[in-house]
Design a protein around this motif. Structure first.
Motif, PDB file in Angstrom:
ATOM      1  N   ASN A  57       0.689  -0.856   0.148  1.00 31.75           N
ATOM      2  CA  ASN A  57       0.157   0.103   0.177  1.00 31.75           C
ATOM      3  C   ASN A  57       0.837   1.086  -0.274  1.00 31.75           C
ATOM      4  OD1 ASN A  57      -2.165  -1.603   0.256  1.00 31.75           O
ATOM      5  ND2 ASN A  57      -2.299  -1.767   2.306  1.00 31.75           N
ATOM      6  N   SER A  58       2.343   1.548   0.056  1.00 30.04           N
ATOM      7  CA  SER A  58       3.628   2.194  -0.477  1.00 30.04           C
ATOM      8  C   SER A  58       2.351   3.836   0.823  1.00 30.04           C
ATOM      9  CB  SER A  58       3.099   2.810  -1.666  1.00 30.04           C
ATOM     10  OG  SER A  58       3.192   2.107  -2.442  1.00 30.04           O
ATOM     11  N   GLU A  59       2.802   2.568   2.424  1.00 26.89           N
ATOM     12  CA  GLU A  59       2.585   3.294   3.461  1.00 26.89           C
ATOM     13  C   GLU A  59       3.804   4.352   3.053  1.00 26.89           C
ATOM     14  OE1 GLU A  59       1.116   0.996   6.671  1.00 26.89           O
ATOM     15  OE2 GLU A  59      -0.063   0.118   5.245  1.00 26.89           O
ATOM     16  N   ILE A  60       4.441   3.677   2.945  1.00 27.18           N
ATOM     17  CA  ILE A  60       6.043   4.240   3.293  1.00 27.18           C
ATOM     18  C   ILE A  60       7.542   3.535   2.392  1.00 27.18           C
ATOM     19  CG2 ILE A  60       7.380   3.477   5.497  1.00 27.18           C
ATOM     20  CD1 ILE A  60       8.106   6.416   6.168  1.00 27.18           C
ATOM     21  N   TYR A  61       8.699   3.858   1.951  1.00 29.28           N
ATOM     22  CA  TYR A  61       9.675   3.165   1.039  1.00 29.28           C
ATOM     23  C   TYR A  61       9.574   2.265   2.291  1.00 29.28           C
ATOM     24  CZ  TYR A  61      13.152   1.414  -1.270  1.00 29.28           C
ATOM     25  OH  TYR A  61      13.662   0.741  -1.850  1.00 29.28           O
ATOM     26  N   MET A  62      10.160   1.188   1.522  1.00 30.13           N
ATOM     27  CA  MET A  62      10.248  -0.098   1.940  1.00 30.13           C
ATOM     28  C   MET A  62      11.216  -1.083   1.712  1.00 30.13           C
ATOM     29  SD  MET A  62       9.159  -1.759   6.216  1.00 30.13           S
ATOM     30  CE  MET A  62       8.711  -3.039   5.576  1.00 30.13           C
ATOM     31  N   GLN A  63      12.513  -1.032   1.802  1.00 32.01           N
ATOM     32  CA  GLN A  63      12.406  -2.347   0.599  1.00 32.01           C
ATOM     33  C   GLN A  63      11.916  -3.609   0.972  1.00 32.01           C
ATOM     34  OE1 GLN A  63      16.736  -3.676   1.172  1.00 32.01           O
ATOM     35  NE2 GLN A  63      17.557  -3.235  -0.576  1.00 32.01           N
ATOM     36  N   GLU A  64      11.419  -4.394  -0.232  1.00 33.44           N
ATOM     37  CA  GLU A  64      10.982  -5.534   0.408  1.00 33.44           C
ATOM     38  C   GLU A  64      12.176  -6.485   0.725  1.00 33.44           C
ATOM     39  OE1 GLU A  64       9.115  -8.593   0.714  1.00 33.44           O
ATOM     40  OE2 GLU A  64       8.195  -7.379  -0.484  1.00 33.44           O
ATOM     41  N   THR A  65      12.136  -7.331   1.244  1.00 29.08           N
ATOM     42  CA  THR A  65      13.267  -8.129   1.901  1.00 29.08           C
ATOM     43  C   THR A  65      12.849  -9.715   1.868  1.00 29.08           C
ATOM     44  OG1 THR A  65      12.845  -7.286   3.927  1.00 29.08           O
ATOM     45  CG2 THR A  65      15.493  -6.328   3.031  1.00 29.08           C
ATOM     46  N   ALA A  66      11.715  -9.812   1.518  1.00 25.89           N
ATOM     47  CA  ALA A  66      10.977 -11.356   2.741  1.00 25.89           C
ATOM     48  C   ALA A  66      11.536 -12.333   1.200  1.00 25.89           C
ATOM     49  CB  ALA A  66       9.879 -10.987   1.982  1.00 25.89           C
ATOM     50  N   GLN A  67      11.638 -13.331   1.319  1.00 27.07           N
ATOM     51  CA  GLN A  67      12.310 -14.420   0.798  1.00 27.07           C
ATOM     52  C   GLN A  67      11.346 -15.423   1.231  1.00 27.07           C
ATOM     53  OE1 GLN A  67      17.012 -13.915   1.409  1.00 27.07           O
ATOM     54  NE2 GLN A  67      17.022 -13.234  -0.471  1.00 27.07           N
ATOM     55  N   LYS A  68      11.385 -17.083   0.239  1.00 27.97           N
ATOM     56  CA  LYS A  68      11.421 -17.912   0.490  1.00 27.97           C
ATOM     57  C   LYS A  68      12.095 -18.741   1.571  1.00 27.97           C
ATOM     58  CE  LYS A  68       7.818 -19.654  -2.511  1.00 27.97           C
ATOM     59  NZ  LYS A  68       8.125 -19.720  -4.224  1.00 27.97           N
ATOM     60  N   ARG A  69      13.352 -18.634   1.442  1.00 33.19           N
ATOM     61  CA  ARG A  69      14.182 -18.574   2.082  1.00 33.19           C
ATOM     62  C   ARG A  69      15.198 -17.964   2.085  1.00 33.19           C
ATOM     63  NH1 ARG A  69      15.186 -24.243   3.478  1.00 33.19           N
ATOM     64  NH2 ARG A  69      17.768 -24.059   2.896  1.00 33.19           N
ATOM     65  N   CYS A  70      15.824 -18.041   3.369  1.00 36.93           N
ATOM     66  CA  CYS A  70      16.422 -16.903   3.421  1.00 36.93           C
ATOM     67  C   CYS A  70      18.386 -16.490   2.993  1.00 36.93           C
ATOM     68  CB  CYS A  70      16.867 -16.509   5.174  1.00 36.93           C
ATOM     69  SG  CYS A  70      18.582 -14.839   5.230  1.00 36.93           S
ATOM     70  N   SER A  71      18.637 -16.024   1.958  1.00 35.94           N
ATOM     71  CA  SER A  71      19.891 -16.388   1.727  1.00 35.94           C
ATOM     72  C   SER A  71      20.811 -15.462   1.967  1.00 35.94           C
ATOM     73  CB  SER A  71      19.637 -16.109  -0.068  1.00 35.94           C
ATOM     74  OG  SER A  71      19.618 -14.491  -0.199  1.00 35.94           O
ATOM     75  N   GLY A  72      20.640 -14.781   3.190  1.00 37.51           N
ATOM     76  CA  GLY A  72      21.944 -14.171   4.143  1.00 37.51           C
ATOM     77  C   GLY A  72      21.781 -12.747   3.777  1.00 37.51           C
ATOM     78  N   LEU A  73      22.467 -12.745   4.013  1.00 38.04           N
ATOM     79  CA  LEU A  73      22.752 -10.870   4.195  1.00 38.04           C
ATOM     80  C   LEU A  73      24.353 -10.669   3.601  1.00 38.04           C
ATOM     81  CD1 LEU A  73      21.195  -8.942   7.256  1.00 38.04           C
ATOM     82  CD2 LEU A  73      20.349  -8.755   4.472  1.00 38.04           C
ATOM     83  N   ILE A  74      24.811  -9.885   3.790  1.00 43.22           N
ATOM     84  CA  ILE A  74      26.288  -9.613   3.782  1.00 43.22           C
ATOM     85  C   ILE A  74      26.767  -8.659   5.040  1.00 43.22           C
ATOM     86  CG2 ILE A  74      28.719  -9.533   2.413  1.00 43.22           C
ATOM     87  CD1 ILE A  74      26.570  -9.886  -0.431  1.00 43.22           C
ATOM     88  N   PHE A  75      27.002  -8.899   5.873  1.00 43.79           N
ATOM     89  CA  PHE A  75      27.485  -8.104   6.655  1.00 43.79           C
ATOM     90  C   PHE A  75      29.144  -8.362   8.046  1.00 43.79           C
ATOM     91  CE2 PHE A  75      27.427  -7.358  11.956  1.00 43.79           C
ATOM     92  CZ  PHE A  75      26.459  -6.381  11.953  1.00 43.79           C
ATOM     93  N   PHE A  76      29.871  -7.256   7.598  1.00 40.52           N
ATOM     94  CA  PHE A  76      31.089  -7.426   7.595  1.00 40.52           C
ATOM     95  C   PHE A  76      31.217  -7.176   8.892  1.00 40.52           C
ATOM     96  CE2 PHE A  76      31.589  -7.079   2.912  1.00 40.52           C
ATOM     97  CZ  PHE A  76      32.280  -7.886   2.945  1.00 40.52           C
ATOM     98  N   ASP A  77      31.618  -6.891  10.479  1.00 39.26           N
ATOM     99  CA  ASP A  77      31.744  -7.304  11.536  1.00 39.26           C
ATOM    100  C   ASP A  77      32.764  -6.192  11.762  1.00 39.26           C
ATOM    101  OD1 ASP A  77      33.220  -8.579  11.943  1.00 39.26           O
ATOM    102  OD2 ASP A  77      32.202 -10.021  13.203  1.00 39.26           O
ATOM    103  N   VAL A  78      32.863  -5.676  12.540  1.00 36.29           N
ATOM    104  CA  VAL A  78      34.017  -4.818  13.366  1.00 36.29           C
ATOM    105  C   VAL A  78      35.514  -5.358  13.083  1.00 36.29           C
ATOM    106  CG1 VAL A  78      34.302  -5.396  16.323  1.00 36.29           C
ATOM    107  CG2 VAL A  78      34.189  -2.925  14.882  1.00 36.29           C
ATOM    108  N   ASP A  79      35.431  -6.783  13.595  1.00 34.76           N
ATOM    109  CA  ASP A  79      36.638  -7.495  12.825  1.00 34.76           C
ATOM    110  C   ASP A  79      36.532  -8.304  11.449  1.00 34.76           C
ATOM    111  OD1 ASP A  79      37.627  -7.845  15.693  1.00 34.76           O
ATOM    112  OD2 ASP A  79      36.168  -8.646  15.728  1.00 34.76           O
TER     113      ASP A  79
END
Ligand code: SF4
Ligand code: SF4
Length: 402
Positions: free
Chosen positions: A285-307
């Motif tokens: 309903n475009s209530e506000i801009y929100m990126q579509e991130t839903a997936q059937k199965r999580c394919s992971g994000l790319i997150f670099f931690d502090v190390d």
């Protein structure tokens, strides 16, 4: 000989550029001419520029978005959704002590410059945007310099808003490519402060006023827990945040990791369903801009931690590789392949089967990236509760749809 690059800009794109981006039209003429060789790319660029010109009124930020999308389309970066961006945990320093913190903020560390450099280089060539997180990224002054030195990348910075004062806003305003995303975990002071500490609601409201006064676009991020789900996911809350000036929203479910696990915050099946349903509605309903991130199965994000460890989920403190350990694209691919080959029901492996998923990855040479206490915050008992709730949520979803 066949002449390359003879095509013109699509008339609609040329018109929009002339009306809304006249300075960029003159400044990036050569780049735009190269873009003109591909009508499909032009159409996508046009769609993004139309969206930007509706959402962003500040010319500096319009320009920041323009530069970023020009790079994206010139380099033909077409990864979508969660695969379009990377996340960089630049510091562990923080001014708050939120009780639901997943990041163990008391752990005082900054990302090494060499790691930051590799991440930014990777982003420029392969990704649309960079999310900067922490700790509290505004406490690390390198963030401003990184944005300044990379004007063709958009950086979205997750912040609790506390350190944003007029002087910081003036710096953001001069950049145009560093967008704050403020943590707001309740519609009123009591609820928000319950999670994030006394006084934090007033701090974030003050940050909103300062950002609005400087015409800086901003978004909000809410951590969804069993206690605040109805509030932060409500139409009323989204409407209020939009009215206050938010241009985008993001919702993350609480996962009981961090210095302490808080079982009462873990979403029940009904809460999980409400969250997924509302996220889908907000987008539809475009209530506000929100990126579509839903997936059937999580394919992971790319997150670099502090190390510099390559994690596939901010909440799962295990990794197999480090960014300094060799060919970065190969390391990301290897991590993602392990992540994707796990067996579990639904989208989220951490909710579906926290114990089994951890065991599976440990068997693939993933190791813990954090302290002993944090590693054990999901006890076997809590793991059972999460898994039971999640499986009930899947049943509700399959019976009712979203
Ligand atoms: S949730 Fe964010 S703001 Fe709160 S303590 Fe953790 S890092 Fe700091
Ligand atoms: S594991 Fe769960 S919380 Fe983490 S990125 Fe995947 S779906 Fe999201």
């Amino acid at each position: 000989m066949k002449k390359v690059g003879a095509k013109k800009l699509l008339p609609e794109l040329a018109k929009l550029l002339k009306q809304k981006f006249p300075r960029q039209l003159a400044q990036y003429k050569g780049e735009l001419n190269k873009l003109a060789r591909d009508p499909l790319v032009q159409e996508q660029f046009l769609a993004h520029l139309s969206e930007i010109s509706k959402m962003i009124s500040n010319p500096r930020f319009r320009s920041g978005f323009f530069r970023a999308y020009l790079r994206i389309y010139r380099r033909k970066i077409n990864k979508d959704g969660r695969h379009g961006s990377i996340i960089m945990e630049i510091t562990k320093h923080c001014n708050q002590q939120c009780q639901h913190c997943y990041s163990r903020a008391e752990f005082k560390k900054n990302m090494k410059d060499a790691v930051v450099k590799r991440i930014v280089k990777l982003a420029r060539n392969n990704y649309k945007h960079v999310f900067v997180t922490g700790g509290e990224p505004t406490l690390d002054r390198r963030v401003l310099a990184i944005a300044k030195n990379n004007p063709d990348i958009l950086f979205f910075m997750f912040t609790n808003g506390g350190p944003i004062n007029r002087s910081y806003a003036a710096k953001l305003s001069a950049l145009g490519n560093l967008i704050p995303v403020l943590s707001v975990d309740g519609g009123a002071q009591k609820r928000h402060d319950y999670f994030k500490g006394q006084g934090s609601y007033l701090q974030v409201q003050r940050a909103i006023k300062i950002l609005n006064a400087a015409r800086i676009p901003w978004g909000y991020l809410s951590m969804v827990t069993n206690l605040n789900a109805r509030e932060v996911l409500s139409k009323k809350f989204v409407k209020i945040m939009k009215k206050k000036g938010a241009i985008l929203a993001r919702y993350l479910e609480y996962i009981p990791v961090g210095a302490q696990a808080l079982p009462k915050l873990v979403p029940t099946a009904k809460t999980y369903y409400l969250m997924e349903k509302r996220k889908a509605q907000i987008i539809k309903n475009s209530e506000i801009y929100m990126q579509e991130t839903a997936q059937k199965r999580c394919s992971g994000l790319i997150f670099f931690d502090v190390d510099g460890n390559i994690k596939c989920c901010p909440f799962f403190h295990y990794a197999k590789h480090n960014i300094l350990g060799g060919d970065i694209e190969r390391l990301i691919k290897d991590s993602t392949l392990d992540w994707c080959h796990a067996q579990y029901p639904g989208e989220c492996p951490i909710y579906a089967d926290p114990e089994g998923f951890k065991k599976y990855l440990l068997g693939k040479q993933w190791t813990s990236t954090v302290s002993f206490n944090e590693r054990n915050s999901i006890t076997p008992r809590l793991a059972k509760v999460m898994s039971r709730n999640y499986r009930s949520f899947l049943k509700i979803k399959s019976a009712r749809g979203l």
